[in-house]
Design an enzyme around this catalytic site. Structure first.
Site, PDB file in Angstrom:
ATOM      1  N   SER A 160       0.826  -1.205   0.000  1.00 33.01           N
ATOM      2  CA  SER A 160       0.000   0.000   0.000  1.00 33.01           C
ATOM      3  C   SER A 160       0.864   1.259   0.000  1.00 33.01           C
ATOM      4  O   SER A 160       2.030   1.223   0.394  1.00 33.01           O
ATOM      5  CB  SER A 160      -0.948  -0.004   1.200  1.00 33.01           C
ATOM      6  OG  SER A 160      -0.228  -0.183   2.405  1.00 33.01           O
ATOM      7  N   ASN A 163      -0.204   7.664   0.760  1.00 31.73           N
ATOM      8  CA  ASN A 163      -1.279   8.654   0.781  1.00 31.73           C
ATOM      9  C   ASN A 163      -2.600   8.128   1.332  1.00 31.73           C
ATOM     10  O   ASN A 163      -3.417   8.901   1.834  1.00 31.73           O
ATOM     11  CB  ASN A 163      -1.485   9.280  -0.609  1.00 31.73           C
ATOM     12  CG  ASN A 163      -1.704   8.253  -1.694  1.00 31.73           C
ATOM     13  OD1 ASN A 163      -1.532   7.057  -1.497  1.00 31.73           O
ATOM     14  ND2 ASN A 163      -2.091   8.728  -2.873  1.00 31.73           N
ATOM     15  N   TYR A 164      -2.829   6.808   1.244  1.00 34.76           N
ATOM     16  CA  TYR A 164      -4.022   6.197   1.827  1.00 34.76           C
ATOM     17  C   TYR A 164      -3.616   4.880   2.501  1.00 34.76           C
ATOM     18  O   TYR A 164      -4.025   3.799   2.068  1.00 34.76           O
ATOM     19  CB  TYR A 164      -5.087   5.935   0.758  1.00 34.76           C
ATOM     20  CG  TYR A 164      -5.748   7.191   0.241  1.00 34.76           C
ATOM     21  CD1 TYR A 164      -6.889   7.701   0.850  1.00 34.76           C
ATOM     22  CD2 TYR A 164      -5.215   7.882  -0.836  1.00 34.76           C
ATOM     23  CE1 TYR A 164      -7.484   8.864   0.388  1.00 34.76           C
ATOM     24  CE2 TYR A 164      -5.796   9.047  -1.300  1.00 34.76           C
ATOM     25  CZ  TYR A 164      -6.936   9.529  -0.690  1.00 34.76           C
ATOM     26  OH  TYR A 164      -7.519  10.688  -1.152  1.00 34.76           O
ATOM     27  N   LYS A 186       2.740  -5.357   3.188  1.00 34.61           N
ATOM     28  CA  LYS A 186       3.933  -4.512   3.233  1.00 34.61           C
ATOM     29  C   LYS A 186       3.444  -3.066   3.118  1.00 34.61           C
ATOM     30  O   LYS A 186       3.172  -2.561   2.036  1.00 34.61           O
ATOM     31  CB  LYS A 186       4.878  -4.860   2.078  1.00 34.61           C
ATOM     32  CG  LYS A 186       6.017  -3.851   1.861  1.00 34.61           C
ATOM     33  CD  LYS A 186       6.955  -3.743   3.042  1.00 34.61           C
ATOM     34  CE  LYS A 186       8.064  -2.742   2.786  1.00 34.61           C
ATOM     35  NZ  LYS A 186       7.599  -1.327   2.887  1.00 34.61           N
ATOM     36  N   THR A 189       6.697   2.816   4.202  1.00 30.62           N
ATOM     37  CA  THR A 189       7.463   3.186   5.393  1.00 30.62           C
ATOM     38  C   THR A 189       6.775   4.358   6.093  1.00 30.62           C
ATOM     39  O   THR A 189       6.462   4.281   7.288  1.00 30.62           O
ATOM     40  CB  THR A 189       8.910   3.550   5.017  1.00 30.62           C
ATOM     41  OG1 THR A 189       9.511   2.409   4.401  1.00 30.62           O
ATOM     42  CG2 THR A 189       9.708   3.913   6.263  1.00 30.62           C
ATOM     43  N   ASP A 224      12.599  -5.805  -3.403  1.00 31.82           N
ATOM     44  CA  ASP A 224      12.840  -6.760  -4.489  1.00 31.82           C
ATOM     45  C   ASP A 224      12.787  -8.190  -3.977  1.00 31.82           C
ATOM     46  O   ASP A 224      12.319  -9.098  -4.682  1.00 31.82           O
ATOM     47  CB  ASP A 224      14.215  -6.496  -5.128  1.00 31.82           C
ATOM     48  CG  ASP A 224      14.208  -5.266  -6.020  1.00 31.82           C
ATOM     49  OD1 ASP A 224      13.152  -4.604  -6.122  1.00 31.82           O
ATOM     50  OD2 ASP A 224      15.262  -4.952  -6.598  1.00 31.82           O
ATOM     51  N   GLU A 259      -1.904  -0.491  -9.409  1.00 32.94           N
ATOM     52  CA  GLU A 259      -2.527   0.829  -9.474  1.00 32.94           C
ATOM     53  C   GLU A 259      -1.393   1.850  -9.425  1.00 32.94           C
ATOM     54  O   GLU A 259      -0.741   2.014  -8.391  1.00 32.94           O
ATOM     55  CB  GLU A 259      -3.478   1.044  -8.296  1.00 32.94           C
ATOM     56  CG  GLU A 259      -4.105   2.420  -8.274  1.00 32.94           C
ATOM     57  CD  GLU A 259      -4.852   2.703  -6.984  1.00 32.94           C
ATOM     58  OE1 GLU A 259      -5.131   3.889  -6.723  1.00 32.94           O
ATOM     59  OE2 GLU A 259      -5.139   1.757  -6.229  1.00 32.94           O
ATOM     60  N   CYS A 293      -3.386   9.801  -6.972  1.00 32.67           N
ATOM     61  CA  CYS A 293      -3.248   9.404  -8.376  1.00 32.67           C
ATOM     62  C   CYS A 293      -4.422   9.909  -9.198  1.00 32.67           C
ATOM     63  O   CYS A 293      -4.296  10.145 -10.404  1.00 32.67           O
ATOM     64  CB  CYS A 293      -3.108   7.885  -8.503  1.00 32.67           C
ATOM     65  SG  CYS A 293      -4.528   6.954  -7.878  1.00 32.67           S
ATOM     66  N   GLU A 386       3.605  13.801 -13.719  1.00 35.20           N
ATOM     67  CA  GLU A 386       2.731  13.806 -12.546  1.00 35.20           C
ATOM     68  C   GLU A 386       3.447  14.493 -11.388  1.00 35.20           C
ATOM     69  O   GLU A 386       4.478  14.007 -10.925  1.00 35.20           O
ATOM     70  CB  GLU A 386       2.354  12.374 -12.162  1.00 35.20           C
ATOM     71  CG  GLU A 386       1.408  12.293 -10.980  1.00 35.20           C
ATOM     72  CD  GLU A 386       1.061  10.863 -10.610  1.00 35.20           C
ATOM     73  OE1 GLU A 386      -0.065  10.634 -10.135  1.00 35.20           O
ATOM     74  OE2 GLU A 386       1.918   9.971 -10.788  1.00 35.20           O
ATOM     75  N   ARG A 446     -11.518   8.338  -7.103  1.00 32.22           N
ATOM     76  CA  ARG A 446     -11.703   6.921  -6.876  1.00 32.22           C
ATOM     77  C   ARG A 446     -13.060   6.713  -6.208  1.00 32.22           C
ATOM     78  O   ARG A 446     -13.482   7.509  -5.393  1.00 32.22           O
ATOM     79  CB  ARG A 446     -10.598   6.392  -5.964  1.00 32.22           C
ATOM     80  CG  ARG A 446     -10.603   4.881  -5.762  1.00 32.22           C
ATOM     81  CD  ARG A 446      -9.605   4.483  -4.692  1.00 32.22           C
ATOM     82  NE  ARG A 446      -9.564   3.035  -4.528  1.00 32.22           N
ATOM     83  CZ  ARG A 446      -8.650   2.258  -5.057  1.00 32.22           C
ATOM     84  NH1 ARG A 446      -7.676   2.800  -5.761  1.00 32.22           N
ATOM     85  NH2 ARG A 446      -8.678   0.958  -4.874  1.00 32.22           N
TER      86      ARG A 446
END
Length: 487
Positions: A160, A163-164, A186, A189, A224, A259, A293, A386, A446
């Site tokens: 995730s 921002n949310y 996950k 941070t 990774d 996303e 986004c 962006e 969204r």
């Protein structure tokens, strides 16, 4: 132990097999507020060995959870939704300080997540299998029957964004779990503490140990490793296009739901209600400082309405409250100073190439004031890149064909808006736009969360939305019965 207070500092563990544990390495990461630099708490910097343990633990509990009746899984979600609402104020306050989200929006994120849990539970219970007769296809017969249901994929990796961190964790975790999968979360941070509170809510609601485990640490150190781990059966990621492409290149045969970024355009036609359009565009562009986004990231306006629209946007932007999210400010500090520096570079480059500054272009540390640019051209980076910041470029076009052509030239394809009172023209333009969703007479956004949410081109892969997400993280399982010929 969800959190432990040592010398006045909150230290958060990771959820592993129903217990909250600290890293054996003893390494922790400080999470400081982008609002005032204060220490919110410390999270664990998990090692690769501990990542292995978290994934392996989900495997040990996979069969039991997959065999748990859906109505029992749903009951956990209902309890979790109630608990989330009970703790909404507490979690919203953490969100406000951890990611600089305005207080009202932070509270809305938490309560919306409770609604999402309940809806996912309802949708899970309503999904049914299918019985197919062989006689429907040439050469088949009624003696051959296929019974099809949806089966879990295994262990889902949910990644995730900052921002949310609550809502976009729920949007991954809930559909995966209701579909019978186990999950490794996950979190970002910056945003980990908010996401860990969500995990604590789910555990407190009775989610069995090992069904959901969390892994915290820097993506540069374990990212990774976890996305290429042989124990991961599906990756559900929200984040930048750059990282999404990297994950896609590493994942090989592991299925993905991505996303990613966007450069959402608002196209304003001559017959649009300009006051209505200005309200929607200003809110869509600047809410949460543009760190979404789905934020409106550029406006295409024909010459006949551009002057009026720019003036109306300017009036709205200059009334926006800027500052501390605890005070209800709409424009709050960006997630870090690097983001602010990038935003100011975009503005400077546009001004150097001839863009007109309408308002803004001011920075205090990682707080960037809402900036409106007019007469932006396709030669400027801000027309294509962006910003993830409160910057809105207005691009003047001679006609709608040029607006559509420029909108489609973007590498992104998340959403677009069309403002007009002519519904026939709106649908015609919508059909031509190369995006996942077109909003007619609304800002890009969204949700509602049961609507399909997707991007094309560099904006993503796969479709989200409650039912769509459940289907993405499950697969058809067919059992064919062959009856004897004397049937």
């Amino acid at each position: 132990m969800f959190q432990n207070t040592v010398h006045g500092e909150c230290i958060y563990g990771n959820l592993l097999n129903g217990e909250w544990v600290e890293s054996e390495s003893g390494k922790q990461l400080e999470i400081r507020s982008p609002v005032d630099g204060s220490l919110i708490g410390k999270i664990q910097a998990m090692t690769k060995k501990e990542v292995d343990e978290a994934i392996q633990d989900t495997k040990m509990h996979a069969r039991a959870w997959a065999e748990t009746p859906i109505y029992e899984r749903a009951e956990v979600f209902y309890r979790a939704a109630d608990l989330l609402e009970e703790r909404a104020q507490e979690i919203a306050e953490i969100l406000t300080m951890e990611v600089a989200k305005e207080k009202k929006s932070a509270l809305s994120e938490v309560t919306r997540s409770a609604d999402l849990l309940r809806y996912t539970a309802d949708m899970g219970k309503s999904m049914e299998g299918q019985a197919i007769s062989g006689e429907n296809f040439p050469g088949g017969s009624r003696r051959k029957l296929s019974f099809v249901r949806r089966a879990p994929l295994g262990t889902v990796l949910a990644v995730s964004p900052f921002n949310y961190p609550v809502n976009l964790s729920v949007s991954k975790i809930a559909p995966a779990l209701i579909g019978g999968n186990t999950v490794v979360l996950k979190p970002p941070t910056q945003g980990s503490i908010s996401a860990l509170h969500l995990a604590d809510v789910l555990q407190s609601a009775g989610l069995p140990g090992g069904v959901l485990n969390t892994v915290t640490g820097r993506g540069s150190e374990i990212g990774d490793y976890i996305v290429t781990h042989e124990g991961i059966d599906f990756i559900n990621f929200t984040g930048s296009t750059e990282i999404g492409r990297h994950i896609s290149s590493l994942a090989r045969m592991t299925p993905l739901l991505l996303e990613l970024g966007g450069k959402d355009a608002a196209i304003v036609l001559e017959d649009a209600d300009l006051d209505f359009a200005a309200d929607a565009i200003a809110d869509g562009a600047y809410a949460y400082s543009g760190q979404r986004c789905t934020a409106v990231k550029r406006v295409f306006a024909t010459d006949s309405v551009a002057d009026q629209l720019v003036e109306k946007l300017k009036a709205r932007v200059e009334k926006m409250q800027v500052g501390d999210p605890r005070d209800g400010a709409m424009i709050t500090p960006l997630i870090d100073e690097k983001a602010a520096e990038s935003a100011m570079e975009l503005i400077a480059e546009a001004l150097e190439k001839g863009a007109m500054l309408v308002t803004g272009n001011r920075r205090e540390k990682n707080l960037v004031y809402p900036t409106l640019l007019d007469r932006v051209t396709e030669e400027m980076e801000v027309a294509w890149k962006e910003p993830f910041a409160p910057i809105l470029p207005v691009i003047r076009v001679k006609d709608i064909d040029q607006a559509v052509e420029l909108a489609n030239r973007s590498e992104y394809g998340l959403q677009s808006s069309v403002f007009t009172n002519d519904i026939n023209r709106a649908f015609s333009i919508a059909e031509r736009l190369e995006v996942g969703t077109v909003q007619i007479n609304n800002k890009t956004e969204r949700g509602p969360d049961h609507f399909p949410f997707l991007g094309v081109k560099a904006s993503g892969m796969g479709t989200q939305g409650v039912r769509y997400s459940i289907e993405a993280m499950t697969r058809p399982k067919a059992i064919t019965v062959n009856l004897r010929e004397d049937f």
